[in-house]
Design an enzyme around this catalytic site. Structure first.
Site, PDB file in Angstrom:
ATOM      1  N   ILE A 281       0.852  -1.212   0.000  1.00 23.13           N
ATOM      2  CA  ILE A 281       0.000   0.000   0.000  1.00 23.13           C
ATOM      3  C   ILE A 281       0.882   1.254   0.000  1.00 23.13           C
ATOM      4  O   ILE A 281       0.620   2.219  -0.722  1.00 23.13           O
ATOM      5  CB  ILE A 281      -0.953   0.007   1.220  1.00 23.13           C
TER       6      ILE A 281
ATOM      7  N   LEU B 230       4.068   1.594  -1.035  1.00 18.94           N
ATOM      8  CA  LEU B 230       4.838   1.756  -2.273  1.00 18.94           C
ATOM      9  C   LEU B 230       3.933   2.019  -3.475  1.00 18.94           C
ATOM     10  O   LEU B 230       4.384   2.544  -4.492  1.00 18.94           O
ATOM     11  CB  LEU B 230       5.724   0.529  -2.512  1.00 18.94           C
ATOM     12  N   TRP B 231       2.665   1.655  -3.342  1.00 17.33           N
ATOM     13  CA  TRP B 231       1.692   1.955  -4.406  1.00 17.33           C
ATOM     14  C   TRP B 231       1.601   3.470  -4.623  1.00 17.33           C
ATOM     15  O   TRP B 231       1.348   3.941  -5.723  1.00 17.33           O
ATOM     16  CB  TRP B 231       0.333   1.381  -4.001  1.00 17.33           C
ATOM     17  N   HIS B 232       1.836   4.225  -3.532  1.00 13.68           N
ATOM     18  CA  HIS B 232       1.786   5.684  -3.659  1.00 13.68           C
ATOM     19  C   HIS B 232       3.052   6.246  -4.295  1.00 13.68           C
ATOM     20  O   HIS B 232       3.076   7.386  -4.745  1.00 13.68           O
ATOM     21  CB  HIS B 232       1.582   6.327  -2.287  1.00 13.68           C
ATOM     22  N   GLY B 233       4.116   5.467  -4.307  1.00 12.48           N
ATOM     23  CA  GLY B 233       5.388   5.918  -4.874  1.00 12.48           C
ATOM     24  C   GLY B 233       6.492   5.095  -4.253  1.00 12.48           C
ATOM     25  O   GLY B 233       6.468   4.860  -3.042  1.00 12.48           O
TER      26      GLY B 233
END
Lengths: 381, 480
Positions: free
Chosen positions: B393, B395-398
């Site tokens: 979650i 790393l999904w943002h960056g």
């Protein structure tokens, strides 16, 4: 839908939806009509989080950079309500309003380094009271703008007013150029009439709001500005920032050979009535019984190329000398308390314009004016 | 979505419900979604890219559809309807290139390549479809598809890699490579598209994916209200609504009332509340200017509230527009800041993303660990699965260290809460006998949970570790 039962459990009909839309439109029209009739913008402008939840601003809102948490707006109510001047006056306070242009406002200066910052730091005692100096400078060169702000500022119970002026604020064509003046026609036009100023009361540049312009939709910009000013209040409280201090190009020491000024080329063309001195006279009347000290503010005096022709890139020598002479004459004729500090500050203490000072320059001017105020206070009435 | 997009979608929603014949509704969703993804894509610095990225989304989705087709004798079969859908899609994609030569009132895409170049690419795509349609799709192909999506995702979410991709693209287009930047490749909606595609590829591997025609599949992947920022619907739920959009007529008033209410509430949350809070929310700039501990706290509270109102407002708008088109997107938020423990928070914050990672990260991983011969201790399994899930979650943002640490922060919170609730279950049951104490305990839980989440946002809001460490210091009263 979880959490949306209040909405989803009902059964609606198209008639219901149409009724809701019609009511919404009627309410929207009614709100706009009421807004146009009542014109609550001045009232809304007085509602402010400043001085209540966050500290008041130490200078009037001005600027267009969101990074500086500041903005230019036209509502004097909102501008003054955000300023420390709208705080309740303490019993032992001697309130001094300092009017003027960007040099008083303090372009490139932290609030502590502005003229009023320096004067307040001196903690002057005037006639047994603590002197509090309020920066009501606004970075536009227009004596009319100063007059309008002074007229409005009178409601804040000043004990003394200091008005710093310079020649660049006095050409007639400049008087109504500023959006702040144009958008406050209802304040400026009565001043023109009352003091019979040599300005056209029906000048086309004055913004006259028609009916649609007074509706909620028409005033959305004023409302948005007011809201943004309140939101910036929190940033102001958190950061103390109201101006971006960026690198600047220093005022030039080498000057042009052109010696014209605002279309004038000779000293005898500049007369009392070709400069907006009637507005300064009006200022002396606006203040009523409150003492007014008029100060010819310091300017940068160049010593580079063509400095024999010009003092700086604003002023040819002939024009500025003539202006000083006119001001001296008028002061003597009318009994003004007038101080000429044109060359009081060393040229090295000017930053990006002929009137903007460094912190040191500001401190020097503060000391000079502090002495003048103390001297004035010591003089029996 | 900007106000203009929301306004236009709302008007089209009304026309769709009130004027459009029922039999054309699924086609309207399909065509509308294709045009909308071009319109929503922001203009980019690299030539042709703001046209190419939505086109690539369509191409990847078509290939995704092809490899998720039910295995049949002789390979995947394209029905007549699929060829028609493919033809309509191709015609639209090609038509958009004509905006190079003719001016239309609404600029759907700013700088498309030449028509023949696009036609060649589409010919390549159709050739691939021809090549694949008669071959049985092996699981290996799906795995390759998954791997491709994850790699592409990592490239786009990693600053250095996306800059590298930008420099390659700039070289191709003859633009200045020195100006290459990760913001050159702002592929709108890709995070959500990728999650929807991965969901379908994994469900296909597990034999759970329903059989979908190309039009339905594509409409699900790029459904325009949810394209840019979710919610991430599940395909079987979406299909149920999609297959009933022709039967909305008896219920149109409800769709309008519900849709408008959600859109209005969403607009207020996003454009009034969130945008106002944005003025003084925590950011690298505001933090750098903060003068006191109190100021940083105000900025952090504002950031937390802004994030909620912005995202939940956006979800409300997406759900509202979806309702106007007869598709009820899943809820994404359920008063998350009022939950009294961190597990409940994650069951109510960005719920569709949490559910997705629970399905496709937590559950498979825990099953795999449980199947091992030397099974770790259950708590170790929970810890591994929780950390992995929250890292995904984050790393999904960056792909950055602060986002990873944010994920770690929450995984520690979730794990500690799990241990705590296991140990205090009996005590908690007894507490229920004392309503006042229970209420006090719940209020304390809400405050603790909120502040745990709040402090976690520091990782989220600031760009580097140094700033976050300084921010924690200031929040705890240390002088700058």
């Amino acid at each position: 839908m979880r959490g949306w039962e209040w909405l989803t459990e009902s059964r609606y009909t198209l008639l219901f939806v149409v009724r809701v839309f019609i009511k919404a439109i009627v309410l929207f029209i009614a709100a706009n009509l009421i807004f146009a009739i009542v014109d609550p913008i001045p009232l809304i402008g007085q509602i402010s989080i400043y001085n209540l939840f966050v500290p008041g601003r130490e200078r009037l809102p001005y600027g267009e950079s969101s990074a500086a948490y500041n903005l230019s707006l036209n509502s004097l109510e909102a501008m003054f309500s955000s300023h420390t001047v709208s705080r309740k006056k303490a019993d032992n306070e001697f309130r001094v309003l300092v009017m003027g242009d960007s040099s008083v406002w303090g372009v490139l200066l932290d609030n502590l380094d502005t003229l009023t910052g320096k004067l307040n730091a001196a903690s002057l005692d005037i006639r047994g009271k603590q002197a509090e100096f309020y920066n009501l400078g606004h970075p536009i060169m227009s004596a009319t703008k100063d007059l309008m702000l002074m007229d409005y500022g009178m409601r804040y119970q000043p004990d003394l007013i200091m008005w710093l002026v310079t020649l660049e604020s006095l050409p007639y064509p400049k008087q109504i150029e500023a959006p702040l003046v144009q958008n406050n026609a209802a304040r400026v036009q009565p001043l023109i009439e009352r003091y019979q100023l040599q300005l056209d009361v029906n000048d086309a540049r004055f913004v006259q709001r028609d009916f649609w312009g007074r509706t909620l939709v028409g005033q959305r910009r004023a409302l948005a500005d007011w809201w943004r000013l309140q939101l910036y209040g929190i940033n102001w409280a958190a950061t103390g920032i109201d101006q971006l201090y960026k690198d600047y190009e220093p005022r030039s020491n080498d000057l042009d050979t052109d010696i014209s000024w605002q279309g004038f080329t000779e000293a005898n063309e500049l007369k009392e009535n070709t400069l907006a001195t009637d507005i300064i006279k009006a200022g002396t009347q606006v203040v009523g019984d409150i003492p007014l000290i008029i100060v010819n503010e310091p300017i940068f005096v160049a010593d580079g190329v063509n400095s024999d022709l010009r003092y700086n890139f604003w002023y040819p020598k002939w024009a500025y000398d003539r202006y000083r002479a006119i001001m001296q004459e008028l002061a003597a004729q009318n009994g003004w308390h007038y101080i000429d500090l044109w060359d009081a500050i060393s040229p090295s203490e000017f930053t990006d314009s002929p009137v903007h000072l460094t912190p040191q320059g500001s401190a020097q001017l503060g000391t000079l004016l502090g002495d003048i105020v103390s001297e004035w206070a010591a003089t029996p009435n | 979505m900007e106000l203009i997009h929301i306004g236009v979608f709302t008007v089209f929603g009304l026309l769709y419900l009130l004027v459009l014949p029922a039999r054309w509704r699924t086609w309207a969703l399909f065509i509308g979604s294709i045009l909308a993804i071009y319109w929503l894509q922001p203009t980019l610095n690299i030539r042709w890219l703001d046209y190419s990225l939505p086109t690539a989304t369509l191409a990847i989705s078509v290939l995704g559809w092809l490899i998720t087709q039910q295995p049949q004798e002789g390979g995947a079969k394209l029905a007549r309807e699929d060829w028609v859908a493919l033809g309509v899609m191709t015609a639209l994609v090609l038509s958009l290139t004509l905006t190079r030569y003719i001016t239309i009132p609404v600029e759907l895409t700013s700088r498309p390549p030449e028509t023949w170049q696009v036609a060649l690419c589409l010919l390549g795509l159709v050739s691939v479809i021809f090549a694949l349609r008669r071959r049985p799709i092996r699981t290996r192909v799906i795995t390759v598809g998954l791997f491709f999506l994850v790699c592409l995702f990592i490239v786009l979410k990693t600053d250095g890699l996306s800059r590298w991709l930008s420099s390659i693209l700039r070289t191709q287009t003859g633009q200045d490579v020195a100006l290459a930047s990760s913001i050159d490749i702002q592929w709108l909606g890709f995070s959500y598209v990728a999650f929807r595609l991965i969901h379908m590829l994994r469900d296909r591997q597990n034999g759970l994916l329903p059989n979908l025609r190309l039009r339905e599949y594509l409409t699900y992947v790029i459904f325009f209200p949810a394209y840019a920022a979710g919610p991430i619907d599940r395909v079987e739920r979406f299909s149920e609504d999609y297959r009933h959009v022709g039967m909305l007529d008896g219920n149109r008033a409800n769709f309008i009332a519900l849709g408008f209410t959600r859109i209005t509430i969403g607009l207020f949350k996003k454009f009034v509340v969130a945008d106002s809070l944005a003025f003084f929310s925590l950011s690298a700039m505001t933090f750098g200017q903060a003068q006191s501990t109190g100021a940083v706290w105000v900025m952090l509270y504002s950031y937390a509230l802004r994030l909620y109102f912005d995202f939940s407002g956006y979800s409300d708008i997406a759900i509202g527009i979806g309702i106007l088109f007869g598709i009820q997107l899943p809820e994404n938020f359920d008063r998350p800041y009022l939950k009294n423990n961190i597990t409940a928070f994650w069951q109510s914050w960005h719920m569709t993303l949490s559910n997705w990672v629970r399905f496709y990260v937590y559950s498979p991983l825990s099953r795999a660990l449980l199947k091992r011969k030397n099974k770790p201790h259950p708590n170790v399994i929970i810890l591994i699965c929780t950390v992995s899930t929250m890292l995904v979650i984050g790393l999904w943002h960056g792909v950055t260290l602060p986002f990873a640490l944010w994920g770690l922060w929450h995984s520690i919170g979730l794990f500690v809460h799990k241990l705590w609730s296991d140990r205090t279950r009996k005590w908690y049951r007894e507490l229920k006998q004392h309503p006042r104490l229970l209420q006090l305990w719940q209020v304390t839980g809400v405050l603790l949970t909120f502040h745990f989440v709040l402090l976690g946002w520091v990782w989220f809001a600031l760009p580097d570790i140094e700033a976050t460490v300084r921010a924690f210091g200031m929040l705890m009263g240390a002088v700058r």
